[in-house]
Design a protein around this motif. Structure first.
Motif, mmCIF file in Angstrom:
data_model
loop_
_atom_site.group_PDB
_atom_site.id
_atom_site.type_symbol
_atom_site.label_atom_id
_atom_site.label_comp_id
_atom_site.label_asym_id
_atom_site.label_seq_id
_atom_site.Cartn_x
_atom_site.Cartn_y
_atom_site.Cartn_z
ATOM 1 N N ASP A 104 0.765 -1.139 0.202
ATOM 2 C CA ASP A 104 -0.024 -0.009 -0.039
ATOM 3 C C ASP A 104 0.745 1.273 0.163
ATOM 4 O O ASP A 104 2.066 1.245 0.602
ATOM 5 C CB ASP A 104 -1.020 0.027 1.274
ATOM 6 N N ASP A 141 0.032 4.073 1.534
ATOM 7 C CA ASP A 141 -0.219 5.127 2.755
ATOM 8 C C ASP A 141 0.394 4.730 3.982
ATOM 9 O O ASP A 141 0.156 5.283 4.905
ATOM 10 C CB ASP A 141 -1.851 4.875 3.108
ATOM 11 N N GLN A 198 1.217 2.165 5.542
ATOM 12 C CA GLN A 198 0.861 1.041 6.719
ATOM 13 C C GLN A 198 1.666 -0.182 6.502
ATOM 14 O O GLN A 198 1.694 -0.806 7.237
ATOM 15 C CB GLN A 198 -0.741 0.708 6.486
ATOM 16 N N ARG A 238 -2.012 4.605 9.534
ATOM 17 C CA ARG A 238 -1.879 5.557 8.184
ATOM 18 C C ARG A 238 -1.345 6.825 8.342
ATOM 19 O O ARG A 238 -1.439 7.494 9.453
ATOM 20 C CB ARG A 238 -3.496 5.738 7.672
#
Ligand code: UDP
Ligand code: MG
Length: 337
Positions: free
Chosen positions: A111, A113, A115, A218
């Motif tokens: 991902d 973001d 994370q 996040r």
């Protein structure tokens, strides 16, 4: 279908090669930090394993500055691709676009973001190269900090999904995973348009291993998955990966029919033994409504599968590309014009 870039065979290569695919949707604020960490990772892997790395950013129709920022990213030690989809197609489509464009043998999906900790990639790589695993998937070490409802629905989801399945899809596996070159080839051979990567990557088989990790919070913004799209993905996952709901429907039908038979028998018995007549209209109404409800639900489930067939038979591409940039190390070495 999207173009698949042809491999350049002119370059002499040693050591393993890895493409990192990062889908990004409105991640402008997280991108630079992530890129810095990925470049550091690339440098490390180059030193320790003579590994060549490329990063494929797939901009899934972001409405912020994501594409502009991604296009400006630089690095000497790593090739960069930026693939921009023509609109927001959803994460699964973005992952496929990344897979289609990845030029190197092995692929890591992660991902954008923040994370999925980039340092973890070294662990994934070690499981692949040192231990010979083809699919290294990650799972959240514990979901304790998630809301109760989410935990329960996840449990129910996997219970139905794996019910009566020949092949079990591991619980809690995320989309952060590494696939060896032959696993990538297998994944590419799966032409379906309703995509559920978690299931597909597990379904292909080969040697698979789970690695636990603690997802970071996040970096910016909120998750793009509301409860509604989570439910959507669950229905998608269930109906594209199992016919368990259909079987549940049949079983429920048998159960209800059996109950109705018993009930009918009791009524006859009551009338004969005690001389009671018609038990009345409330029981009738309840029976009708329950049955009507059950039937509607089952028709809905059937409809899900028929809808899926419709999308598959249309044979539409999963995504369209609006822009595509490839920056190789050779570009970086060339003096700026
Ligand atoms: N994402 C995407 N398209 C979308 C939604 C999300 O490419 O339509 C990307 C997003 O930018 C992020 C990843 O998919 O890199 C995971 O999204 P998110 O953090 O919203 O999901 P969660 O972490 O809650 O599963
Ligand atoms: Mg996230």
């Amino acid at each position: 279908m999207a173009r698949r870039p042809t491999k350049t065979t002119t370059m002499r290569r040693s050591g393993p090669e890895l493409s990192i695919v990062v889908p990004v949707f409105n991640e402008a604020r997280s991108l630079e930090k992530l890129h810095g960490e990925l470049v550091a990772l690339a440098r490390n892997l180059k030193k320790t394993r003579q590994m060549r790395l490329e990063i494929v950013y797939v901009d899934d129709g972001s409405r912020d500055e994501t594409y502009r920022i991604a296009s400006g990213l630089q690095a000497d030690d790593v090739d960069i691709q930026v693939v921009a989809l023509s609109r927001n197609f959803g994460k699964e489509a973005a992952l496929l676009a990344g897979l289609d464009h990845a030029r190197f043998g092995a692929v890591v999906f992660m991902d954008g973001d923040g994370q999925h900790p980039p340092q973890m990639v070294e662990t994934l790589v070690s499981r692949w190269l040192d231990d010979g695993y083809d699919v290294v998937f990650t799972a959240k070490a514990h979901r304790a900090n998630e809301p109760w409802l989410k935990q329960m629905s996840a449990k129910a989801f996997y219970a139905v999904l794996n019910w009566n399945a020949r092949h079990e899809i591991p619980k809690d596996a995320g989309d952060f995973r590494l696939l060896s070159p032959r696993a990538v080839t297998a994944l590419r051979a799966m032409p379906e348009r309703n995509r559920f990567l978690k299931g597909m990557a597990s379904w292909i088989g080969f040697r698979q291993v789970r690695v636990d990790y603690e997802p970071a919070p996040r970096a910016h913004g909120a998750s793009n998955w509301g409860m509604r799209s989570l439910i959507g993905l669950s229905i998608e996952g269930l109906t594209s990966f199992s016919v368990a709901p259909l079987r549940l429907a049949s079983l429920l039908g048998v159960l209800i029919a059996a109950l109705a038979l018993i009930f009918g028998f009791l009524i006859v018995l009551e009338t004969v033994l005690y001389g009671k007549d018609v038990p009345g209209y409330p029981s009738l109404a309840v029976g009708l409504m329950v049955l009507g409800g059950v039937q509607l639900v089952m028709i809905g489930i059937l409809g899900e599968y028929i809808g899926k067939l419709m999308w598959e038979t249309k044979g539409r591409p999963v995504y369209f590309i609006a822009e595509h940039r490839l920056k190789t190390r050779a570009d970086a070495e060339r003096p700026a014009p």
